[in-house]
Design a protein around this motif. Structure first.
Motif: not given
Lengths: 542, 194
Positions: A63-64, A405, A409-410, A413, A473-474, A478-480, A482, A485
């Motif tokens: 997925r990355l 952003p 993301h923090d 996380r 996201r779960r 994950p995918n960066p 935008r 997201l």
């Protein structure tokens, strides 16, 4: 023979020793097999480390590496489309009609902020306190958004010049906030404030106090932040009050706009009264020359006269006075007593049949509209509001993602640490209001308490958004990108809306999601403000 | 590790060409993921961090000075991000005082180290690395994976340059302790680790 120490050997291998020391080391190793062996073994270790770290036995997650999918694009487009639909529905169904209503009752000539402040709460009605929190959150978020937008613009001089954006923002805020014809103001902050009977304040008066008593005259507007406020004197301008109890027994030349717990009116108001309150009581001597608009739990018009329209949103309403204009009531119950006199039209919308005394004088028959007791899931309004709420949350989430952003993301996380997030979240949700109440009890802490309360409201509202983003996201992985997201956020919010509306357990889902995101938010704030560990002390160079 | 510098691709991405950015991402994501995988404790952390690093990189791409190697710049951003994460997450247990006295300046027996190294594979070394304290692991990764200079390591870890060697040597000691305490290769194979 003295052997070389390991650090010196390592530094030599890493090319960190001076030429002189290197030469001495080489000379030593020629005559010392032990040190030569140590150098060799350290070199071997370096090679092993390099090899181990560079091996690519573990595949990079697909997925990355996946190209941005078309699916993400259309989900994103759909999300924006729904958001736009929600905003459109909000505008056409609620804001616009209410704007017209407000203009009728005298808000048309006032500043935009007042318009927004009092218009905004109509979005979902005032009876639901949660919506009030959302509204406050929206105000704060809007302000934050403007500040962040300004920061963002500042980093992009190609879009707009710094000074230009600053001036524009300043003008915008000033235009929103300043009342038309702003005058000089006198401000007082004290435990108790009393304006004696013969005293005259020639300007606007702003008071922050536990207890306020106005017996004298205020020639401008009166702005109150107080626990108990009593006005027996005269205020030529408007009264804008945030108080526990507001009692008006004197004369007000302008409007009364109040967000209070209890409003007791037994005086004269030359213009309009607009109030958000738990309890509103208008006694016999009340005379309002303009309109009355109330958002309240219990409303009692125990006599008194209102010259123009009366619009009430209340849980229980009891009318026994004289109303010169039209009466519109949206309430659970309505009781019109024998002393009541209604000169205009009368309209009631509610769950129960109103009780009208036979002695009451009504110029036109009361139009009654009983709300059907359809399950809420069958009412189109339910879906409209769900989509509006979804859209509002999505827009706020998108703003946070685009402008902050790293912070976004923090929080995501931190959300992954379920125990800590939910635990801190529940603790924070319960403890903050208690702390705020304690702080507000001291006059000094009133502003701090209110400020904290607003931040708390924003954070609590944002809680479910961060939780939803994490959930999305779960599910989507994950995918960066935008777009992805935002799609994750959209999906998470949709699922949250469904869960929050489940019978019996919906409240639990709401609480859990709010606490979860709120806790993650608190943890991220803590991460950012706690002192970083100091760098360790240096050691002498080898 | 080395690769041709895609100067034109970078220039296009800096100018806002999303296709070029996509290609850059495809080209460098594996290296950054592996860096994160080495530096951070779990696979999930590494995935998250990779995404976040690329978001940062995209935002800062205009600041990239094309006179520097692109890959080194990427690793610098990645290292700062990962170290920041680790620092935030650590709850003091990993904040060694790192006094120079704590490091034995002795001359260890080379034969013992050699035996230890001979007995272990790259996989075992990576597993041992995962068990090291954050700073020790990070220092080894920065030096022997990202090939950073001592200056860059000092800057990233927030320590003085003179201290970098001490940190690296201590990390090696800790790694050896982990390797000495780990199972033998035969046991590992029996445990099903490929």
């Amino acid at each position: 023979m003295n052997h070389l120490d390991e650090l010196t050997c390592l530094l030599y291998l890493e090319g960190q020793l001076s030429a002189e020391r290197s030469a001495a080391l080489i000379a030593h190793t020629r005559t010392c097999p032990d040190c030569s062996a140590l150098l060799h073994v350290l070199e071997q270790e370096t090679a092993l480390l390099r090899g181990a770290l560079s091996e690519t036995e573990e595949a990079v997650p697909a997925r990355l590496l996946a190209p941005r999918s078309a699916r993400a694009t259309w989900v994103w487009a759909l999300s924006l489309g729904l958001a736009a639909l929600g905003v459109f529905a909000l505008w056409t169904e609620f804001i616009e009609p209410w704007q017209q209503q407000l203009e009728q009752v005298g808000f048309g000539s006032n500043n935009l902020l007042t318009m927004f402040l009092f218009g905004g709460i109509f979005w979902e009605g005032w009876l639901d306190m949660l919506n009030l929190i959302q509204f406050l959150a929206a105000i704060i978020t809007g302000t934050l958004g403007l500040v962040l937008l300004h920061r963002w613009l500042r980093r992009r001089p190609d879009l707009i010049s710094t000074s230009g954006s600053l001036v524009t923002l300043g003008l915008l805020l000033a235009g929103l906030a300043l009342p038309s014809g702003a005058a000089a103001a006198e401000a007082h902050k004290a435990e108790t404030f009393r304006l004696a009977k013969d005293d005259v304040i020639p300007n606007d008066l702003v008071v922050y106090a536990g207890s306020v008593r106005i017996e004298g005259t205020v020639e401008g507007d009166l702005i109150l932040f107080a626990s108990q406020a009593t006005i027996t004197g005269k205020v030529h301008g408007d009264i804008l009050a945030f108080a526990q109890t507001l009692r008006v027994e004197g004369e007000v030349g302008g409007n009364i706009r109040a967000i209070v717990n209890t409003l007791l009116l037994n005086g004269i108001v030359q213009r309009n009264v607009t109030t958000f309150a738990e309890v509103v009581t208008l006694d016999n001597n009340t005379r309002i020359e303009g309109s009355l608009m109330l958002f309240t739990g219990h409303c009692t018009l125990d006599g008194g006269q209102i010259a123009r329209d009366v619009t009430l949103f209340a849980e229980q309403t009891s009318l026994n006075g004289r109303i010169g204009g039209n009466l519109t009531v949206s309430a659970r119950s309505l009781n019109i007593g024998p002393e009541a006199e209604l000169l205009g039209t009368a309209k009631f919308r509610g769950r129960q049949q109103p009780s009208v005394s036979p002695q009451a004088r009504l110029a036109s028959p009361l139009v009654v509209e009983i709300e059907p007791r359809l399950p809420r899931f069958l009412q189109p309004k339910f879906y409209l509001w769900q989509s509006v709420r979804w859209a509002a949350a999505f827009l706020l989430g998108a703003v946070l993602l685009l402008l902050l952003p790293g912070f976004y993301h923090d929080v995501q996380r931190r959300s992954a640490q379920i125990g800590a997030s939910v635990g801190f979240g529940l603790l924070g949700l319960l403890a903050t209001p208690i702390a705020v109440v304690l702080v507000c009890l001291t006059v000094v802490g009133l502003a701090l308490g209110l400020g904290t309360l607003l931040l708390y409201a924003v954070a609590a509202y944002a809680g479910h958004i961060f939780f939803s983003a994490w959930l999305g996201r779960r599910l989507l992985g994950p995918n960066p990108a935008r777009g992805v997201l935002l799609s994750q956020l959209a999906l998470g919010l949709l699922l949250y809306r469904i869960a929050a509306n489940l019978p019996y357990v919906g409240w639990l889902a709401t609480l859990l999601a709010t606490a979860w995101g709120f806790g993650a938010l608190v943890l991220v704030f803590y991460d950012r403000i706690r002192p970083k560990p100091d760098a360790p002390a240096a050691v002498p160079a080898a | 590790m080395a690769g041709a510098e895609p100067g034109e691709l970078i220039a296009r991405a800096q100018a806002g060409d999303t296709e070029a950015w996509g290609q850059l991402y495809q080209q460098y994501a594996p290296a950054i993921y592996r860096f994160c995988r080495r530096a951070l404790p779990t696979r999930e952390d590494a995935e998250d961090a990779t995404m976040e690093i690329f978001i940062k990189i995209r935002e800062r791409l205009r600041q990239y000075d094309s006179s520097r190697p692109f890959r080194a710049w990427l690793y610098k951003v990645a290292a700062n991000h990962c170290w920041d994460l680790l620092r935030r997450r650590r709850v003091r247990q990993d904040l060694e005082t790192e006094e120079a006295d704590a490091l034995p300046l002795a001359h260890p027996a080379p034969s013992q180290i050699e035996q230890l190294l001979d007995r272990h594979t790259g996989l075992e070394v990576r597993r041992a690395l995962e068990r090291l304290p954050a700073r020790a692991r990070m220092a080894l990764v920065l030096r022997y994976y990202a090939e950073m200079s001592y200056d860059e390591i000092a800057e990233t870890l927030g320590i003085r340059r003179n201290f970098v060697g001490v940190v690296l040597l201590r990390a090696r000691h800790q790694l050896r302790e982990q390797l000495a305490g780990s199972r033998t290769p035969r046991e590992l194979r029996a445990g099903g680790m490929a």
